[in-house]
Design a protein around this motif. Structure first.
Motif, short mmCIF file in Angstrom:
data_model
loop_
_atom_site.label_atom_id
_atom_site.label_comp_id
_atom_site.label_asym_id
_atom_site.label_seq_id
_atom_site.Cartn_x
_atom_site.Cartn_y
_atom_site.Cartn_z
N TYR A 1 81.89 53.55 36.61
CA TYR A 1 80.84 52.10 36.11
C TYR A 1 80.26 51.83 37.44
O TYR A 1 80.44 51.68 38.37
N GLY B 1 78.58 49.31 37.81
CA GLY B 1 79.14 48.03 38.24
C GLY B 1 79.96 47.22 36.98
O GLY B 1 80.23 47.92 36.49
N GLU B 2 80.01 46.27 36.08
CA GLU B 2 80.70 45.27 35.59
C GLU B 2 79.95 46.17 34.72
O GLU B 2 78.83 46.14 34.31
N ASP C 1 81.91 40.52 30.15
CA ASP C 1 81.88 41.45 31.63
C ASP C 1 83.46 41.69 32.13
O ASP C 1 83.70 40.98 32.12
N SER D 1 85.04 44.18 35.12
CA SER D 1 85.25 44.95 36.20
C SER D 1 86.56 46.70 36.36
O SER D 1 85.96 47.01 36.77
N SER E 1 84.98 49.29 37.04
CA SER E 1 83.28 49.28 38.34
C SER E 1 83.03 49.29 39.67
O SER E 1 84.22 49.44 40.28
#
Length: 278
Positions: A103, A105-106, A126, A128, A140
């Protein structure tokens, strides 16, 4: 003769994979330059890491989410970091699954949790990174690039430590012990050090007053998140072993030696593997 043929066939397949997925010299050097915690490896070890990274890329399927463009630099960086913990073990520890999802980011994960009263809740949080038992590793990319070694943080090593922990069932902080690599380390010896260290760390976290929590988070080498579960303690300590080995050894010498013996690496160079069984 079947065993001889199998070994020959396996060697041929390995050589084909190394040729097909060979990592360009410039790309490999730029990867090393961005990952300073590889500094404890000598030339021969770096060469083996490069081969393992090529084989890892050959065995796994990389994909992205949210329109993130997948690049060779991303693939090689993740592969190199994933292969570090198993450098002196085997890529077979990552068998049984193929997916690596990246992904930007998170990302949001959904979990089922049970509170102190036994009530089950569906929660979103959320994340990571996440490792699924029998499934992919999700990362992430923003966090995967936080590799300067300033803190004991590495989301790639963290999630792949979970994968190793899951080899003998649900992740519980007690990874499989293989006689060929880990004898005379056994389950009892692991528990004596690891469980004691985990309980002590949890007691430290529980004793922190609310008004001092931010300072504790800032000053603690080990992220307080490690107190969530023994599996998280194992993964977070694995990060510390490879990313900030000298600080980890100074703060947790017994735990450092346990994990050094497990991964068969001594990044701090303190002689933790002296006299080990081969």
């Amino acid at each position: 003769m079947p065993n001889l043929f199998s070994r020959w066939f396996g060697a041929q397949r390995r050589e084909r994979a190394l040729r097909k997925y060979a990592i360009d010299d410039a790309l490999w050097q730029s990867t090393l330059d961005a990952l300073p915690f590889f500094g404890h490896l000598d030339a021969a070890e770096l060469a083996r890491l490069r081969e393992d990274a090529s084989l890892f890329i050959a065995q796994k399927e990389f994909s992205t989410a949210h329109d993130l463009q997948l690049t060779d630099a991303m693939i090689v960086s993740i592969a190199a970091q994933a292969c570090l913990p198993v450098l002196n073990l085997s890529l077979d520890l990552y068998r049984g699954w193929v997916g690596v999802i990246v992904y930007p980011g998170e990302f949001v994960i959904r979990k089922t949790v049970e509170d102190e009263d036994g009530v089950v809740h569906e929660v979103e949080q959320d994340a990571s990174g996440e490792a699924w038992e029998g499934g992919p590793v999700v990362l992430s990319w923003e966090d995967a690039q936080m590799t300067d070694g300033a803190e004991a943080y590495n989301v790639v090593i963290h999630e792949f430590a979970h994968k190793i922990d899951m080899l003998n069932g649900e992740a519980d902080g007690h990874p499989p012990l293989f006689r060929r690599w880990h004898a005379p380390l056994d389950a009892q010896a692991w528990s004596n050090v690891f469980d004691h260290a985990y309980d002590h760390f949890c007691a430290q976290v529980d004793a922190v007053p609310d008004r001092r929590w931010s300072r504790f988070e800032r000053d603690s080498l080990i992220d307080p998140y490690a107190a969530e579960h023994p599996s998280e303690f194992f993964a977070v300590c694995s990060e510390a072993l490879f990313v900030t080995p000298h600080a980890f050894e100074a703060a947790y010498p017994e735990l450092y030696r346990l994990l050094a013996r497990y991964y068969r690496q001594d990044p701090a160079g303190v002689g933790a593997l002296a006299g080990r069984h081969e």
